[in-house]
Design an enzyme around this catalytic site. Structure first.
Site, PDB file in Angstrom:
ATOM      1  N   ASP A 168       0.744  -1.257   0.036  1.00  0.00           N
ATOM      2  CA  ASP A 168       0.267   0.365   0.374  1.00  0.00           C
ATOM      3  C   ASP A 168       0.525   1.082   0.163  1.00  0.00           C
ATOM      4  OD1 ASP A 168      -2.446   0.815   0.124  1.00  0.00           O
ATOM      5  OD2 ASP A 168      -2.880   0.976   2.196  1.00  0.00           O
ATOM      6  N   HIS A 188       3.127   3.656  -8.763  1.00  0.00           N
ATOM      7  CA  HIS A 188       2.661   2.176  -9.168  1.00  0.00           C
ATOM      8  C   HIS A 188       4.225   1.681 -10.038  1.00  0.00           C
ATOM      9  CE1 HIS A 188      -1.107   2.044  -7.877  1.00  0.00           C
ATOM     10  NE2 HIS A 188      -1.740   3.195  -8.687  1.00  0.00           N
ATOM     11  N   LEU A 191      11.294 -20.861  -3.946  1.00  0.00           N
ATOM     12  CA  LEU A 191       9.544 -19.970  -3.303  1.00  0.00           C
ATOM     13  C   LEU A 191       8.354 -19.778  -4.012  1.00  0.00           C
ATOM     14  CD1 LEU A 191       8.616 -17.294  -1.870  1.00  0.00           C
ATOM     15  CD2 LEU A 191       9.526 -15.687  -3.641  1.00  0.00           C
TER      16      LEU A 191
HETATM   17  C1  FPP Z   1      -1.774  -0.361  -3.495  1.00  0.00           C
HETATM   18  O1  FPP Z   1      -1.134   2.018  -3.780  1.00  0.00           O
HETATM   19  C2  FPP Z   1      -1.311  -0.397  -4.119  1.00  0.00           C
HETATM   20  C3  FPP Z   1      -2.378  -1.288  -5.630  1.00  0.00           C
HETATM   21  C4  FPP Z   1      -3.510  -0.995  -5.459  1.00  0.00           C
HETATM   22  C5  FPP Z   1      -1.740  -2.358  -6.509  1.00  0.00           C
HETATM   23  C6  FPP Z   1       0.125  -2.782  -6.094  1.00  0.00           C
HETATM   24  C7  FPP Z   1       0.554  -2.236  -7.041  1.00  0.00           C
HETATM   25  C8  FPP Z   1       2.066  -2.608  -7.590  1.00  0.00           C
HETATM   26  C9  FPP Z   1       2.589  -2.546  -6.311  1.00  0.00           C
HETATM   27  C10 FPP Z   1       2.722  -2.145  -8.605  1.00  0.00           C
HETATM   28  C11 FPP Z   1       2.347  -2.973 -10.083  1.00  0.00           C
HETATM   29  C12 FPP Z   1       2.810  -4.650  -9.464  1.00  0.00           C
HETATM   30  C13 FPP Z   1       1.760  -5.347 -10.350  1.00  0.00           C
HETATM   31  C14 FPP Z   1       2.295  -6.825 -10.041  1.00  0.00           C
HETATM   32  C15 FPP Z   1       0.884  -4.983 -10.646  1.00  0.00           C
HETATM   33  P1  FPP Z   1      -2.371   2.473  -3.370  1.00  0.00           P
HETATM   34  O2  FPP Z   1      -2.802   3.414  -5.031  1.00  0.00           O
HETATM   35  O3  FPP Z   1      -3.366   2.360  -3.129  1.00  0.00           O
HETATM   36  O4  FPP Z   1      -1.627   4.219  -2.852  1.00  0.00           O
HETATM   37  P2  FPP Z   1      -2.206   5.128  -2.136  1.00  0.00           P
HETATM   38  O5  FPP Z   1      -3.239   4.339  -0.710  1.00  0.00           O
HETATM   39  O6  FPP Z   1      -1.596   6.275  -2.048  1.00  0.00           O
HETATM   40  O7  FPP Z   1      -3.551   5.260  -3.257  1.00  0.00           O
END
Ligand code: FPP
Length: 241
Positions: A12, A29, A123
């Site tokens: 997150d 991201h 893994l």
């Molecule tokens: C949360 O950050 C993260 C996600 C919704 C997706 C996780 C994605 C990645 C780690 C990168 C891409 C990798 C793949 C394999 C798809 P958020 O956008 O909710 O952050 P915020 O809470 O600060 O808005």
């Protein structure tokens, strides 16, 4: 010392990481994907058996279309770029979530990732994609109803162990440790059934800043936990009243 077999991560804070730097959310991201790459390598090197990452939740579809498209693009990039590397590092990729609702090109990439790595026994990297814990439980209930209707099982056989076999995580151990970055302290519909006895670790940093050292710190913190699974340890030696 208590070593986790299965670590699950809620990655997150990508958006906030980017905003804090005056960048668009999608930049967060992208850097988040690099953090994932590093953490998978580190988990593999530390001899972890299972690593589950929450890559896209069933609720994430309600984000702006451009951000959803970007996340889809990053998943494709991650698989295309890292798949052979994962295969050669003995990582087995598995995917959980509702694959039927995912665009066809992504479905075939996810299938390919599972097939190409299926003989690996290092893994297990479990990618939760279009995943939601409640939806998973509802899907399982429907599968059980079908099994009952066609006589594959009978109602008295259903217990927690049998129910678990109908979940997406059927072949997996429950997570020992669930890590969430960004300081938020909630489960957000992740592994609801499976987290019944999981330990939680909340890292204050945003996901793009979560590095190998941070993972080591989370594991060291887990070492100190005493897991009781609802029991009282050594109760025969203790005075109960
Ligand atoms: C949360 O950050 C993260 C996600 C919704 C997706 C996780 C994605 C990645 C780690 C990168 C891409 C990798 C793949 C394999 C798809 P958020 O956008 O909710 O952050 P915020 O809470 O600060 O808005």
């Amino acid at each position: 010392m208590l070593y986790p077999r299965h670590i699950a991560i809620i990655m997150d804070g990508n958006g906030r990481w980017a905003r804090a730097r005056g960048l668009p959310r999608i930049a967060g991201h992208k850097i988040g994907m690099e953090a994932l790459h590093r953490i998978v390598h580190h988990a593999s090197q530390m001899g972890l058996e299972w690593l589950t990452v929450f890559a896209f939740s069933s609720e994430n579809w309600s984000r702006p279309e451009s951000e959803v498209n970007h996340l889809m693009g990053l998943l494709k990039l991650f698989i295309k770029r890292d798949l052979l590397d994962l295969r050669d590092n003995n990582v087995r990729v598995r995917v959980i979530g509702n694959r039927e609702e995912v665009p066809a090109d992504i479905q075939s990439l996810l299938d390919e990732a599972e097939t190409i790595t299926q003989k690996n026994d290092g893994l297990n990297l479990v990618v939760a994609f279009n995943y939601g814990g409640r939806a998973e439980i509802v899907r399982s209930v429907k599968k059980i109803a079908k099994s009952l209707a066609n006589g594959t099982i009978n109602i008295d056989e259903i217990d927690e162990a049998v129910f678990s076999k109908y979940l997406d995580t059927a072949e997996m151990p429950d997570p020992d440790l669930i890590i969430r970055t960004s300081g938020e302290q909630r489960l957000s519909n992740f592994l609801l059934w499976q987290s019944a006895y999981s330990e939680f670790y909340f890292a204050p940093c945003y996901w793009p800043d979560f590095d190998e050292r941070q993972l080591d710190i989370a594991v060291e913190d887990y070492w100190l936990r005493e897991r009781r699974f609802g029991r009282i340890p050594d109760y025969k030696k203790e005075k109960l009243l």
